[in-house]
Design a protein around this motif. Structure first.
Motif, mmCIF file in Angstrom:
data_model
loop_
_atom_site.group_PDB
_atom_site.id
_atom_site.type_symbol
_atom_site.label_atom_id
_atom_site.label_comp_id
_atom_site.label_asym_id
_atom_site.label_seq_id
_atom_site.Cartn_x
_atom_site.Cartn_y
_atom_site.Cartn_z
ATOM 1 N N ALA A 226 31.485 -16.447 71.424
ATOM 2 C CA ALA A 226 30.793 -15.210 71.805
ATOM 3 C C ALA A 226 29.519 -15.462 72.600
ATOM 4 C CB ALA A 226 30.489 -14.381 70.565
ATOM 5 N N PHE A 230 28.850 -14.124 76.312
ATOM 6 C CA PHE A 230 27.635 -13.326 76.533
ATOM 7 C C PHE A 230 26.875 -13.855 77.752
ATOM 8 C CE2 PHE A 230 23.276 -12.072 75.916
ATOM 9 C CZ PHE A 230 23.307 -10.855 75.243
ATOM 10 N N PRO A 240 24.883 -7.461 78.746
ATOM 11 C CA PRO A 240 25.864 -7.704 77.687
ATOM 12 C C PRO A 240 25.373 -7.331 76.293
ATOM 13 C CG PRO A 240 24.743 -9.746 78.234
ATOM 14 C CD PRO A 240 24.078 -8.660 79.050
ATOM 15 N N VAL A 242 27.118 -7.709 71.990
ATOM 16 C CA VAL A 242 28.205 -8.220 71.154
ATOM 17 C C VAL A 242 28.590 -7.177 70.116
ATOM 18 C CG1 VAL A 242 28.939 -10.057 69.587
ATOM 19 C CG2 VAL A 242 27.330 -10.569 71.435
ATOM 20 N N ILE A 253 32.829 -8.687 73.648
ATOM 21 C CA ILE A 253 31.616 -8.652 74.453
ATOM 22 C C ILE A 253 31.734 -7.483 75.434
ATOM 23 C CG2 ILE A 253 30.032 -9.923 75.938
ATOM 24 C CD1 ILE A 253 30.422 -11.158 73.174
#
Length: 260
Positions: A226, A230, A240, A242, A253
């Motif tokens: 992740a 990102f 961005p 999460v 994302i």
């Protein structure tokens, strides 16, 4: 179907390694038109072919999605990608389902949101054929080609939502996947390159050219990837964030195009 035959099927499935043998036996029995069909289906499943490919469908976001042989089977975790996209999609929006596979994500969005303009894309001809059967009922169109190259150029700067369950398994990790995935699902739908992020980089790189101002790119990834995903989004100018669902072990994302 008598109880003895059902028990024989359950035993055959269990000894071949099927964890949910009872449930799978019921699905195979329900899906078979004749006893000969049932015997063939049981042996296919016992041989390792994914259940969804044997019975020809899977349940996804409350829909029955057609699954053809050698087409990637959508995972339950990907329902989280759909739910995140639903929150950001409005009536009449242009939505692109990139690396669409069976078309499940686009079909689920169209079914829930009603009137959207849906374009689904995959490079695999088998996936394109399968997706066509799943999205045309919702007014969607499916294109075969390499990511954005498959789309009409008239869409540049006008797309509101791009969703992508692009392959993100590192090449060397494919050998660790369950046997049915390794042997019966297309490698194209699994292999994300050396670090698993090759396709994500390509999808993200061109996204600002296609997204409308304020549009969103949503990509499924793994929890351990992740932070890298990102950074990929951030590096090409998307804003961005999460989204995570521990119950489904799902990570998405979301990148927003700030526009002009």
């Amino acid at each position: 179907m008598d109880d003895q035959t059902e028990e024989i099927i359950i035993h055959r499935l269990r000894t071949s390694g099927c964890v949910f043998a009872e449930e799978e036996a019921q699905l195979l029995i329900s899906g078979a038109r004749t006893l000969d069909d049932l015997k063939k289906m049981v042996e296919m499943r016992a041989g390792g072919i994914p259940l969804e490919q044997v019975i020809g469908y899977t349940e996804f976001c409350g829909l029955r999605i057609k699954i053809d042989a050698e087409v990637f089977v959508p995972r339950q975790r990907t329902e989280f990608l759909v739910r995140q996209a639903e929150k950001l999609t409005c009536f009449g929006d242009i939505v692109v389902d990139m690396c669409c596979g069976s078309g499940a994500v686009g079909a689920a969005l169209a079914a829930t949101l009603g009137q959207i303009v849906l374009y689904s894309v995959d490079i695999d001809p088998a996936a394109v054929r399968c997706a066509g059967g799943n999205i045309t009922a919702w007014g969607g169109q499916v294109f075969q080609g390499d990511l954005y190259k498959a789309l009409p150029r008239s869409l540049q700067g006008r797309v509101n939502i791009v969703v992508a369950n692009a392959p993100y398994v590192p090449t060397e990790a494919i050998k660790l996947l369950p046997r049915e995935a390794r042997l019966y699902e297309p490698k194209l739908a699994l292999d994300g390159g050396k670090d698993g992020l090759d396709l994500q980089r390509r999808v993200a790189k061109e996204a600002p050219l296609w997204l409308a101002p304020g549009g969103h790119l949503l990509v499924e990834t793994s929890e351990w990837q992740a932070s890298q995903t990102f950074e990929i989004f951030s590096s090409i100018g998307l804003i961005p964030k999460v989204a995570r669902n521990d119950e489904l072990d799902a990570t998405v994302i979301i990148g927003t195009n700030p526009g002009l």
